[in-house]
Scaffold this motif. Structure first.
Motif, PDB file in Angstrom:
ATOM      1  N   GLN A  19       7.163   2.714  -1.267  1.00  0.00           N
ATOM      2  CA  GLN A  19       6.984   0.580  -0.544  1.00  0.00           C
ATOM      3  C   GLN A  19       5.409   0.172  -0.361  1.00  0.00           C
ATOM      4  O   GLN A  19       4.690   1.523   0.020  1.00  0.00           O
ATOM      5  N   ASN A  20       5.432  -0.681  -0.885  1.00  0.00           N
ATOM      6  CA  ASN A  20       4.222  -1.318  -1.339  1.00  0.00           C
ATOM      7  C   ASN A  20       4.024  -2.020  -0.030  1.00  0.00           C
ATOM      8  O   ASN A  20       4.752  -3.079   0.606  1.00  0.00           O
ATOM      9  N   LEU A  21       2.854  -2.272   0.666  1.00  0.00           N
ATOM     10  CA  LEU A  21       3.145  -3.364   1.676  1.00  0.00           C
ATOM     11  C   LEU A  21       1.130  -4.378   2.722  1.00  0.00           C
ATOM     12  O   LEU A  21       0.642  -3.333   1.393  1.00  0.00           O
ATOM     13  N   PRO A  22       1.264  -5.089   2.228  1.00  0.00           N
ATOM     14  CA  PRO A  22      -0.092  -5.528   2.001  1.00  0.00           C
ATOM     15  C   PRO A  22      -1.152  -5.517   3.227  1.00  0.00           C
ATOM     16  O   PRO A  22      -1.704  -6.059   4.097  1.00  0.00           O
ATOM     17  N   ILE A  23      -1.803  -3.702   3.655  1.00  0.00           N
ATOM     18  CA  ILE A  23      -2.292  -3.031   4.527  1.00  0.00           C
ATOM     19  C   ILE A  23      -2.757  -2.593   3.655  1.00  0.00           C
ATOM     20  O   ILE A  23      -3.193  -2.120   2.821  1.00  0.00           O
ATOM     21  N   THR A  24      -4.610  -2.564   4.553  1.00  0.00           N
ATOM     22  CA  THR A  24      -5.270  -1.209   4.120  1.00  0.00           C
ATOM     23  C   THR A  24      -5.093  -0.146   4.325  1.00  0.00           C
ATOM     24  O   THR A  24      -3.710  -0.134   4.790  1.00  0.00           O
ATOM     25  N   LEU A  25      -5.344   0.896   3.781  1.00  0.00           N
ATOM     26  CA  LEU A  25      -5.496   2.182   3.455  1.00  0.00           C
ATOM     27  C   LEU A  25      -5.287   3.140   5.082  1.00  0.00           C
ATOM     28  O   LEU A  25      -4.413   3.975   5.711  1.00  0.00           O
ATOM     29  N   GLN A  26      -6.998   2.614   6.045  1.00  0.00           N
ATOM     30  CA  GLN A  26      -6.849   2.466   7.298  1.00  0.00           C
ATOM     31  C   GLN A  26      -5.201   2.613   8.193  1.00  0.00           C
ATOM     32  O   GLN A  26      -5.073   3.176   8.741  1.00  0.00           O
ATOM     33  N   HIS A  41      -4.283  10.279   2.791  1.00  0.00           N
ATOM     34  CA  HIS A  41      -4.057  10.064   1.244  1.00  0.00           C
ATOM     35  C   HIS A  41      -2.698  10.909   1.380  1.00  0.00           C
ATOM     36  O   HIS A  41      -1.500  10.681   1.104  1.00  0.00           O
ATOM     37  N   TYR A  42      -2.132  12.053   2.627  1.00  0.00           N
ATOM     38  CA  TYR A  42      -0.638  12.766   2.630  1.00  0.00           C
ATOM     39  C   TYR A  42      -0.676  13.415   3.606  1.00  0.00           C
ATOM     40  O   TYR A  42      -1.491  14.184   4.147  1.00  0.00           O
ATOM     41  N   PHE A  43       0.941  13.563   3.895  1.00  0.00           N
ATOM     42  CA  PHE A  43       1.035  14.319   4.847  1.00  0.00           C
ATOM     43  C   PHE A  43       2.234  15.261   5.077  1.00  0.00           C
ATOM     44  O   PHE A  43       3.116  14.668   4.466  1.00  0.00           O
ATOM     45  N   VAL A  44       2.838  16.091   5.074  1.00  0.00           N
ATOM     46  CA  VAL A  44       4.220  17.248   4.495  1.00  0.00           C
ATOM     47  C   VAL A  44       4.984  17.250   6.454  1.00  0.00           C
ATOM     48  O   VAL A  44       3.429  18.074   6.913  1.00  0.00           O
ATOM     49  N   ASP A  45       5.793  17.153   6.597  1.00  0.00           N
ATOM     50  CA  ASP A  45       6.767  17.644   7.826  1.00  0.00           C
ATOM     51  C   ASP A  45       7.715  19.185   7.386  1.00  0.00           C
ATOM     52  O   ASP A  45       8.401  18.128   6.050  1.00  0.00           O
ATOM     53  N   GLU A  46       7.897  19.752   7.654  1.00  0.00           N
ATOM     54  CA  GLU A  46       9.139  20.565   7.655  1.00  0.00           C
ATOM     55  C   GLU A  46       9.591  20.555   8.979  1.00  0.00           C
ATOM     56  O   GLU A  46       9.447  21.126   9.788  1.00  0.00           O
ATOM     57  N   GLN A  47      10.837  20.368   8.776  1.00  0.00           N
ATOM     58  CA  GLN A  47      11.701  21.008   9.726  1.00  0.00           C
ATOM     59  C   GLN A  47      11.527  22.820   9.990  1.00  0.00           C
ATOM     60  O   GLN A  47      11.896  23.664   9.424  1.00  0.00           O
ATOM     61  N   ARG A  48      11.623  22.886  11.489  1.00  0.00           N
ATOM     62  CA  ARG A  48      11.647  24.075  12.045  1.00  0.00           C
ATOM     63  C   ARG A  48      13.328  24.022  12.851  1.00  0.00           C
ATOM     64  O   ARG A  48      14.134  25.477  12.645  1.00  0.00           O
ATOM     65  N   PHE A  49      13.826  23.520  13.404  1.00  0.00           N
ATOM     66  CA  PHE A  49      15.285  23.797  14.131  1.00  0.00           C
ATOM     67  C   PHE A  49      15.791  21.779  13.815  1.00  0.00           C
ATOM     68  O   PHE A  49      15.250  20.841  14.302  1.00  0.00           O
ATOM     69  N   LYS A  79      -1.385   5.547  -1.097  1.00  0.00           N
ATOM     70  CA  LYS A  79      -2.387   5.232  -1.805  1.00  0.00           C
ATOM     71  C   LYS A  79      -2.615   4.366  -1.587  1.00  0.00           C
ATOM     72  O   LYS A  79      -1.673   2.732  -1.394  1.00  0.00           O
ATOM     73  N   GLN A  80      -4.247   4.101  -2.095  1.00  0.00           N
ATOM     74  CA  GLN A  80      -4.807   2.177  -2.036  1.00  0.00           C
ATOM     75  C   GLN A  80      -4.161   1.756  -3.599  1.00  0.00           C
ATOM     76  O   GLN A  80      -4.599   2.251  -4.377  1.00  0.00           O
TER      77      GLN A  80
END
Length: 155
Positions: A10-17, A80-88, A101-102
């Motif tokens: 998805q692209n959005l018209p906002i800044t990276l921050q 840049h990125y993050f990862v979430d993993e299910q533990r339960f 990404k910009q």
């Protein structure tokens, strides 16, 4: 063992921050989750995202059945990125990569979710009827909600 992948951009018209500030705040998960899912954070959303963070919440994905879900933020690289993993939780495997990404005039957000349904062959039979459509519905809701919040990207 069948592992499925859901891939969304998805692209959005906002800044990276702006994108990072919104997406890396666990409290905003409720905002981009359909109300009928009864999303409620139990713990872990009291500070900005970091690797090792455990977030516990309750969701009601199907038939009004409340389910506890525990995820861990396993990787994070600022803006840049993050990862979430299910533990339960409800999946046999849940590994969700969030990339940002910009781009010209905004940001591109990309989600890659690798997941496995429980219950072996029975889960695989139910996947195309229940699980996959439900995930598509949730991510379509998120797309609309983010456009409501931040506007529609116009290249």
């Amino acid at each position: 063992m069948k592992i499925y992948t859901l891939h969304k951009k998805q692209n959005l018209p906002i800044t990276l921050q702006q994108a990072w500030d919104f997406l890396s705040d666990p409290k905003n998960l409720k905002t981009i989750t359909p109300e009928y899912m009864g999303f409620h954070i139990l713990s872990g959303a009291d500070r900005p995202m970091y690797a090792g963070q455990i977030i516990q919440y309750i969701v009601t994905p199907v038939l009004g059945i409340k389910t506890k879900w525990v995820t861990e933020i396993t990787h994070t690289v600022d803006k840049h990125y993050f990862v979430d993993e299910q533990r339960f939780g409800p999946y046999a495997l849940w590994h969700h990569k969030h990339f940002i990404k910009q781009i010209k005039g905004g940001v591109e957000m990309e989600d890659i979710i690798d997941y496995k349904v429980p219950l072996g062959i029975l889960g695989q039979l139910v996947h195309p009827i229940l699980v996959k459509p439900k995930l598509e519905e949730i991510f379509n809701y998120r797309t609309k909600k983010l456009e409501e919040l931040f506007g529609v990207y116009k290249p």
